[in-house]
Design an enzyme around this catalytic site. Sequence first.
Site, PDB file in Angstrom:
ATOM      1  N   GLY A 264     -27.000 -26.145   6.354  1.00 37.22           N
ATOM      2  CA  GLY A 264     -28.291 -25.477   6.328  1.00 37.22           C
ATOM      3  C   GLY A 264     -29.288 -26.209   7.208  1.00 37.22           C
ATOM      4  CB  CYS A 265     -32.300 -25.016   9.008  1.00 34.21           C
ATOM      5  SG  CYS A 265     -32.995 -23.944   7.736  1.00 34.21           S
TER       6      CYS A 265
END
Lengths: 361, 361, 361, 361
Positions: free
Chosen positions: B168-169
């Site tokens: 995930g970012c």
Amino acid sequence: MHTVVQPREDGTVGDSQGRPPAAPTRVAVAGATGYAGQELLRLLARHPSVTITAATSSGAAAAGARRLPALSRIWNGTITPLDAGTLAREAEIVFLALPDKAAAELAPALADAGVRIIDLSGAFRLRDEAARARWYPETHRVPEGLAYGLTELDRAAIAGARMVANPGCYPTATLLAVAPIAAAGLIAAGADVIVDAKSGVSGAGKTPSERTHFSEVHGSLGAYGVFAHRHGAEIEQGVADAFGGDAAGHSVNFVPHLVPLDRGILATIYFRVAPGTTEDALGSVYERAYADATFVRLVGATLPEIKHVAHTNFCDIGWRVDASGRVVLVSVIDNLVKGASGQAVQNMNVMLGLDETTGLL
Amino acid sequence: MHTVVQPREDGTVGDSQGRPPAAPTRVAVAGATGYAGQELLRLLARHPSVTITAATSSGAAAAGARRLPALSRIWNGTITPLDAGTLAREAEIVFLALPDKAAAELAPALADAGVRIIDLSGAFRLRDEAARARWYPETHRVPEGLAYGLTELDRAAIAGARMVANPGCYPTATLLAVAPIAAAGLIAAGADVIVDAKSGVSGAGKTPSERTHFSEVHGSLGAYGVFAHRHGAEIEQGVADAFGGDAAGHSVNFVPHLVPLDRGILATIYFRVAPGTTEDALGSVYERAYADATFVRLVGATLPEIKHVAHTNFCDIGWRVDASGRVVLVSVIDNLVKGASGQAVQNMNVMLGLDETTGLL
Amino acid sequence: MHTVVQPREDGTVGDSQGRPPAAPTRVAVAGATGYAGQELLRLLARHPSVTITAATSSGAAAAGARRLPALSRIWNGTITPLDAGTLAREAEIVFLALPDKAAAELAPALADAGVRIIDLSGAFRLRDEAARARWYPETHRVPEGLAYGLTELDRAAIAGARMVANPGCYPTATLLAVAPIAAAGLIAAGADVIVDAKSGVSGAGKTPSERTHFSEVHGSLGAYGVFAHRHGAEIEQGVADAFGGDAAGHSVNFVPHLVPLDRGILATIYFRVAPGTTEDALGSVYERAYADATFVRLVGATLPEIKHVAHTNFCDIGWRVDASGRVVLVSVIDNLVKGASGQAVQNMNVMLGLDETTGLL
Amino acid sequence: MHTVVQPREDGTVGDSQGRPPAAPTRVAVAGATGYAGQELLRLLARHPSVTITAATSSGAAAAGARRLPALSRIWNGTITPLDAGTLAREAEIVFLALPDKAAAELAPALADAGVRIIDLSGAFRLRDEAARARWYPETHRVPEGLAYGLTELDRAAIAGARMVANPGCYPTATLLAVAPIAAAGLIAAGADVIVDAKSGVSGAGKTPSERTHFSEVHGSLGAYGVFAHRHGAEIEQGVADAFGGDAAGHSVNFVPHLVPLDRGILATIYFRVAPGTTEDALGSVYERAYADATFVRLVGATLPEIKHVAHTNFCDIGWRVDASGRVVLVSVIDNLVKGASGQAVQNMNVMLGLDETTGLL
């Protein structure tokens, strides 16, 4: 600030300090959760001469005040489901901040019930039947006593109207700049009028779409609706009115653009005047036209900026003319205030015989 | 720039100049019209060692390249409807830039067909079954040969993996800053780790919603998902890994915020080290951890800004420590590049035995 | 993508894959810390046929690479103080990303030393002496072998030039849209051409001022330089060129606006064609004019958006014509790339006989 | 809205409708052209109980009202050069919207002349001499009768003060959220308090700098002033006050960030409460503390957004607590209104014995 004491319809008078008369006018807002609706509630809540008796939303059910956290302690009422009967019963004046179709349906019913109406939708702005059928096919019946309501240009008609069609945001910015010059006969014979308008995103309404997605707008810019925007027809109507009913061969080319800001419209307007017409000549026309208009500020060659009118009901107008007769007009408004809710309140003030600026400065 | 010549799985080698080997790897993108998907196409189109053989969209039908005007002349292919059979047939590596549910369904089928997968969704990021069942209930079957793919921390596992769960970012920005310090034992015993993360709107995806409406984001700022964001679980997993499998009583409190920009994440991270631990000590840990990491830039006490990493695959990390042992780490990435598509390409490079930076500088 | 193998000046050839020839061309950037200068370094650093031998700043002293944190690991050189001798010694081609006055002084000296020059300032863009004296009084001597460098329109002259005056950002966006239509004789006799241009703030340069203060630009919009912008003269020169040297009574009215975004220009252009001229007719003219132009993308009636060209060297052009002969052209570029540094590299490619797109896709 | 009729210092009373008493208070603004100064003029111009008798600017000379086009027709006065004698003669209350150094010099002189002062600078906010000498070395003499003016926490002191030090914007947002919880003893013993604050750019003032350049802020985000911001000392003072004068081992770690918006602060605050302390418990503390505070709106677990308080004097506070005792508070204000000019007017209302909300809703 100029203040005019005028008789209200019910015989009372509002005084020049904007103090409320004994019995405030009961007003309602239909479509209270959209951007224009919320701005209306904010303005009406602090208006000294009215009391908000209903605020409705078709999507509201019993959602209540939690839907409007920004207005908490400014307006403490509750949003209720849209119901024509309630609106007619509770209010003397109803503001319609609804989609065109919903306004087209609701307005005749409210008018029949004797309520005065200020409609912020486009449904009733075009007088010409053919034009209206093309751009607003959802409009089937036009109530009696309707006036188009660009306040500074239509005060007399508004004062006596039963219903006011509040102008579009682009036409407001454009016509306040163009109409006096056209009416004064200063546009060169046969000259094209080009309106390059730039608008913030709130003008597109609150419904999410790809076009209003933050990532599509931020860092971008685009034109839309070329040769096909309904506000173009409304601008043409207003320009023709300024010429006395017939645009006399002047073409108006209106191109709107979406820019990465929330509020505000800037219209840059191009045409030619007869050579010899000076900047001062345009200034004199504007000074005469807007001598009594608190909300039109003339900035001349300085040119206006959206920043100066954001969150206000002002329209700032600047102009330049060169030796060869080329004209550049720049007109700015806050599309949610002077371009929608603020002008609606201004129109209400005129309808009630109040000082036009009451609650708006 | 460091360049390492490594054997590719098929026995060929990519050379140190990033020149393509004789036969480029065939790659496909499922979900090619979203923000991450388009960024992937942009990166893969200029990558010297691959050829894009398919790009699909569930909403596409035959919409074709007109759907991607930004990519015209960068990538001239056509978007086709999503079809697992086609993807398996046409590509050696498939990138999934899909919603979690669609990725959870498609990945096992592709894995069964022998395709290598790089999944940008969250569906396979959590190893713990209970955690995955809670945060990603749509994930029912986990393919064999799966590796979590925070490139700088997991290179060895990625190189041999059949499928990579692209991080995930928020976890990417957070863990690159926290993991080396945790692994080095410098976080004070029992200290809370607080991650205050700020993200641009593209991280919320392309689907229009009230939350991504321009007028709701512009001029505003808000926290969301407090105590309840799936990336929190992923960050906790990564911190526990850094501690050797058990967070040892360290609580991680992750709070994301939406800020009015399109691209970029900035994570500000707070914890305590044992008094006496200096800024230099943290610097030494980072220097060792990232000696070979082209895409991690250490800026020390200067503190990084999103502007410097936008549109790049870099993660810039800064840090401050005061005399009492309080630490502030600041880590920035472009959420669509290092936080999604860029890291996916970086992982592909590792899987193919190419220089990690190929096509990314 | 079209690729043409052409002999380089030194006799070597660049090949169709963009692989560097044995000896890369030595290039330097004067003014490397401004917005255009940094973008140049970014592009040149990844260009396969050149090597950056110097990058100077008048304000730099020995400030070094720390001044350019965004470029760390993309370009690892050092900024040195501006010195004409060093530039002449170290480079075969020097890019001037300087203020007009500094470029006006430096260019003749470099030309005398035999260096080829690509000048991003305005100092040498106007051919007419009187016009240049009015708008660029700081320019005293014009080097031999100078060509104006709007690549798609001036390729032949650029290929043989010793010095190229890189066009202004507004003229680039405007002339790429207007010139082919003017050259084809499709603008109605005597018709005014109106250019309403909107630019991001990076076009105003890096020097802080009230006009570039975030709080003055954010949420605002304004016109500036009406009847008095130097790019207006440059646009008039380009339009006259397209008409074969004389604008033949066509007035060009150019009005720039500052909008709240960082990068990008959108020009909306209005004029009349002879009635009967269709959208298809304009399309045919553009298709012919830009058949070989990779960086001009024709989007027709769709109309282009800045988002699609940001961070690229593309110019996207759209157009609409109505039955009465009114035309709306919309042209967009990234002002720092196609409007400055990207076009400078494109011009360098032409000067070196390389494929025009080398290092730019 | 609660309204309290209170005696004014001069013996008159303002009534509960906010109608002006016979003789309005004469007020002046020193530093009227900055962002806070203009906001003050806007608020004071519509305030029913005061009249603006002077507005000065050190850079003004006779620049006049043209300097403030946004205020035209809202306030029609003229900006005059800064002169202590004039201010003392013309006004009963002087607002100082000046840089720290200018305020440090002017305040004692005005106080000696018997004028009451509301100082928006930082020069007099810190009580501790050593702290003040460190952070505000330009402050040499502190006038008698000085009170710190976070209205909701310091009403009694403000009512009787001769001079009020208006709080900083960050401390306002932070302390309104933290102080009641600290005073109630709910922060766990020895727990660190972390304040991650995000501010719009107007908080940095109107002077152009690289840090406030549009292109540096737009699309970016950064932390600054870590361990070294003067508002950190002010927050520590306020937290210690809430604990009864001694922070009792609680460290406050304040880290400000600059975000790409014009107005607004959002502070996210992290600490631990004793396990077992619930969200409801925090809610009860806030309800008690702010029962009479119109301008503090409690939004609980919903969490507040800057959008809801922009252009208002509200502070919205939200809070979350988890089962393990971790707390997240979120507090938002408009930095120019509640964080500066609005609170200054609120403090004036308290000093004058008016309803606190007069002129602010």
